[in-house]
Design a protein around this motif. Structure first.
Motif, PDB file in Angstrom:
ATOM      1  N   HIS A   3       0.980  -1.085   0.070  1.00 58.50           N
ATOM      2  CA  HIS A   3      -0.041   0.256   0.105  1.00 58.50           C
ATOM      3  C   HIS A   3       0.980   1.336  -0.161  1.00 58.50           C
ATOM      4  O   HIS A   3       1.707   1.392   0.852  1.00 58.50           O
ATOM      5  CB  HIS A   3      -0.849   0.037   1.297  1.00 58.50           C
ATOM      6  N   LYS A   5       1.246   4.951   0.727  1.00 65.07           N
ATOM      7  CA  LYS A   5       0.570   5.922   1.633  1.00 65.07           C
ATOM      8  C   LYS A   5       0.867   7.308   1.351  1.00 65.07           C
ATOM      9  O   LYS A   5       2.241   7.412   1.254  1.00 65.07           O
ATOM     10  CB  LYS A   5       0.549   5.519   3.060  1.00 65.07           C
ATOM     11  N   ASN A   6       0.032   8.432   1.566  1.00 64.27           N
ATOM     12  CA  ASN A   6       0.601   9.785   1.428  1.00 64.27           C
ATOM     13  C   ASN A   6       0.709  10.553   2.744  1.00 64.27           C
ATOM     14  O   ASN A   6       0.569  11.689   2.827  1.00 64.27           O
ATOM     15  CB  ASN A   6      -0.188  10.478   0.412  1.00 64.27           C
ATOM     16  N   THR A   7       0.830   9.655   3.872  1.00 64.67           N
ATOM     17  CA  THR A   7       1.054  10.257   5.167  1.00 64.67           C
ATOM     18  C   THR A   7       1.870  11.647   5.280  1.00 64.67           C
ATOM     19  O   THR A   7       1.492  12.756   5.891  1.00 64.67           O
ATOM     20  CB  THR A   7       1.433   9.307   6.174  1.00 64.67           C
ATOM     21  N   LEU A  21       5.116   6.645  11.408  1.00 69.21           N
ATOM     22  CA  LEU A  21       4.767   5.927  10.141  1.00 69.21           C
ATOM     23  C   LEU A  21       5.281   4.305  10.247  1.00 69.21           C
ATOM     24  O   LEU A  21       4.412   3.503   9.838  1.00 69.21           O
ATOM     25  CB  LEU A  21       5.964   6.392   9.302  1.00 69.21           C
TER      26      LEU A  21
END
Length: 97
Positions: A3, A5-7, A21
């Motif tokens: 996956h 993610k754009n955290t 993270l």
């Protein structure tokens, strides 16, 4: 399954923001954002750590010394050393420990 993610990308600049993270037995990675003029108050790290600048400009204060840092710079520091961070621009950095 993987996956993306754009955290980090979506983390805003609102005073001090901390996002975990990764956290496991061997590694912890924190994404930290500081709004211009914000301060990450004095604290210590439970393990040796690395600060990796992603964007912006900060001053890292440790042991009476000040280290100016900008994007794409890196600093290692020892556990249990009191330190604090001040942002001169909206800034994002990673703490890897």
């Amino acid at each position: 399954m993987y996956h993306v993610k754009n955290t980090i990308k979506s983390q805003g600049f609102d005073a001090l923001q901390i996002q975990k993270l990764v956290k496991n037995d061997a590694l912890e990675i924190l994404s930290i954002s500081l709004e211009k003029g914000a301060i990450f108050p004095e604290h210590t790290s439970p393990t040796d750590a690395n600060l990796i600048m992603l964007e912006g400009a900060i001053v890292f204060h440790i042991n009476g010394e000040d280290y100016s840092m900008e994007a794409m710079e890196h600093l290692s520091f020892a556990k249990e050393e009191k330190h604090w961070v001040e942002a001169f621009k909206d800034s994002k950095f990673l703490i890897v420990r």
